[in-house]
Design an enzyme around this catalytic site. Structure first.
Site, PDB file in Angstrom:
ATOM      1  N   GLY A 119       0.817  -1.202   0.000  1.00  0.00           N
ATOM      2  CA  GLY A 119       0.000   0.000   0.000  1.00  0.00           C
ATOM      3  C   GLY A 119       0.852   1.254   0.000  1.00  0.00           C
ATOM      4  O   GLY A 119       2.019   1.228   0.416  1.00  0.00           O
ATOM      5  N   GLN A 177       3.032   9.839   1.054  1.00  0.00           N
ATOM      6  CA  GLN A 177       4.321   9.137   0.965  1.00  0.00           C
ATOM      7  C   GLN A 177       5.081   9.459  -0.316  1.00  0.00           C
ATOM      8  O   GLN A 177       6.245   9.084  -0.451  1.00  0.00           O
ATOM      9  CB  GLN A 177       4.115   7.622   1.066  1.00  0.00           C
ATOM     10  CG  GLN A 177       3.684   7.180   2.456  1.00  0.00           C
ATOM     11  CD  GLN A 177       3.562   5.677   2.530  1.00  0.00           C
ATOM     12  OE1 GLN A 177       2.567   5.128   2.126  1.00  0.00           O
ATOM     13  NE2 GLN A 177       4.587   5.013   3.022  1.00  0.00           N
ATOM     14  N   CYS A 217       6.397  -0.348   6.517  1.00  0.00           N
ATOM     15  CA  CYS A 217       5.955   0.889   5.872  1.00  0.00           C
ATOM     16  C   CYS A 217       7.064   1.331   4.928  1.00  0.00           C
ATOM     17  O   CYS A 217       8.235   1.338   5.321  1.00  0.00           O
ATOM     18  CB  CYS A 217       5.705   1.959   6.936  1.00  0.00           C
ATOM     19  SG  CYS A 217       5.221   3.552   6.251  1.00  0.00           S
ATOM     20  N   LEU A 218       6.699   1.691   3.704  1.00  0.00           N
ATOM     21  CA  LEU A 218       7.723   2.084   2.727  1.00  0.00           C
ATOM     22  C   LEU A 218       8.473   3.352   3.152  1.00  0.00           C
ATOM     23  O   LEU A 218       9.569   3.612   2.667  1.00  0.00           O
ATOM     24  CB  LEU A 218       7.098   2.273   1.341  1.00  0.00           C
ATOM     25  CG  LEU A 218       6.579   0.976   0.674  1.00  0.00           C
ATOM     26  CD1 LEU A 218       5.833   1.309  -0.604  1.00  0.00           C
ATOM     27  CD2 LEU A 218       7.716   0.008   0.395  1.00  0.00           C
ATOM     28  N   HIS A 222      -3.648   0.958   7.971  1.00  0.00           N
ATOM     29  CA  HIS A 222      -2.319   1.578   7.930  1.00  0.00           C
ATOM     30  C   HIS A 222      -2.321   2.782   6.979  1.00  0.00           C
ATOM     31  O   HIS A 222      -1.846   3.871   7.337  1.00  0.00           O
ATOM     32  CB  HIS A 222      -1.280   0.532   7.487  1.00  0.00           C
ATOM     33  CG  HIS A 222       0.113   1.058   7.363  1.00  0.00           C
ATOM     34  ND1 HIS A 222       1.135   0.669   8.208  1.00  0.00           N
ATOM     35  CD2 HIS A 222       0.673   1.952   6.502  1.00  0.00           C
ATOM     36  CE1 HIS A 222       2.246   1.309   7.860  1.00  0.00           C
ATOM     37  NE2 HIS A 222       1.989   2.087   6.825  1.00  0.00           N
ATOM     38  N   GLU A 223      -2.861   2.572   5.781  1.00  0.00           N
ATOM     39  CA  GLU A 223      -2.860   3.666   4.791  1.00  0.00           C
ATOM     40  C   GLU A 223      -3.806   4.790   5.200  1.00  0.00           C
ATOM     41  O   GLU A 223      -3.516   5.964   4.976  1.00  0.00           O
ATOM     42  CB  GLU A 223      -3.215   3.143   3.396  1.00  0.00           C
ATOM     43  CG  GLU A 223      -2.251   2.108   2.821  1.00  0.00           C
ATOM     44  CD  GLU A 223      -0.781   2.492   2.922  1.00  0.00           C
ATOM     45  OE1 GLU A 223      -0.452   3.687   2.846  1.00  0.00           O
ATOM     46  OE2 GLU A 223       0.038   1.578   3.101  1.00  0.00           O
ATOM     47  N   HIS A 231      -2.135   7.188   7.368  1.00  0.00           N
ATOM     48  CA  HIS A 231      -1.285   8.143   6.637  1.00  0.00           C
ATOM     49  C   HIS A 231      -2.089   9.379   6.216  1.00  0.00           C
ATOM     50  O   HIS A 231      -1.581  10.493   6.263  1.00  0.00           O
ATOM     51  CB  HIS A 231      -0.699   7.505   5.372  1.00  0.00           C
ATOM     52  CG  HIS A 231       0.559   6.725   5.615  1.00  0.00           C
ATOM     53  ND1 HIS A 231       1.707   7.303   6.108  1.00  0.00           N
ATOM     54  CD2 HIS A 231       0.859   5.419   5.397  1.00  0.00           C
ATOM     55  CE1 HIS A 231       2.661   6.375   6.191  1.00  0.00           C
ATOM     56  NE2 HIS A 231       2.176   5.222   5.777  1.00  0.00           N
TER      57      HIS A 231
HETATM   58 ZN   LIG Z   1       3.086   3.394   5.675  1.00  0.00          ZN
END
Ligand SMILES: [Zn+2]
Length: 168
Positions: free
Chosen positions: A46, A51, A93-94, A135-136, A139
């Protein structure tokens, strides 16, 4: 489609509460295309717009790597309607390369959003999909997965966080 650089922890854009998308214009479509490309190249599940440095309320999820029946889904102006259950799962997480945390979150989630055609949809997600949505969604609110750690657990990764923030 063009890959965009992924913002790493320490960049203030990750703490911004994102702006609602008022119109799904070409700019928004281009952003989604670029995010799709970026997510595929990063091999993540995701990615939220913040991000890639754009504080807009949208994210994408691609679970095709873990389930061949899945395809990429776009969530514009997402709202969490309901959650239930509780489960501990490891997540990454990226924006935090190589940091994996065991976190407790709801097991199921009902989410409402708009797709790139402007159609409103509702979805019930469970397991990994629920985890990715929650999670997303965080963000889009300027929240990060480290916020779910206990103060003690957070202290234990302080050094790693400082290193990440130093390179961003
Ligand atoms: Zn993340």
């Amino acid at each position: 489609m063009a890959k965009r650089p992924i913002v790493i922890y320490g960049d203030p854009v990750l703490r911004e509460v994102t702006q609602t998308v008022d119109e799904i214009n070409q700019e928004v479509k281009d952003l989604v295309y670029d995010m799709t490309d970026t997510l595929k190249k990063a091999k993540g599940l995701g990615l939220a717009a913040s991000q890639v440095g754009v504080a807009r309320r949208l994210f994408i999820i691609d679970l095709s790597a873990v389930d061949i029946n899945e395809s990429l889904k776009v969530f514009i102006n997402p709202e969490i309607l309901e959650t239930s259950g509780e489960i501990e799962m490891e997540e990454g997480c990226l924006s935090f390369p190589e940091l994996y945390l065991k976190l407790t979150r709801p097991e199921r989630v009902r989410v409402r959003a708009v797709d790139t055609e402007g159609n409103r949809f509702e979805m019930i997600a469970e397991g990994v999909a629920a985890r990715a949505v929650l999670h997303e969604f965080d963000h889009t609110q300027g929240k990060l997965f480290i916020d779910l750690l206990t103060p003690l657990a957070r202290t234990m990764i302080k050094g790693r966080l400082r290193k990440l923030a130093a390179v961003s």
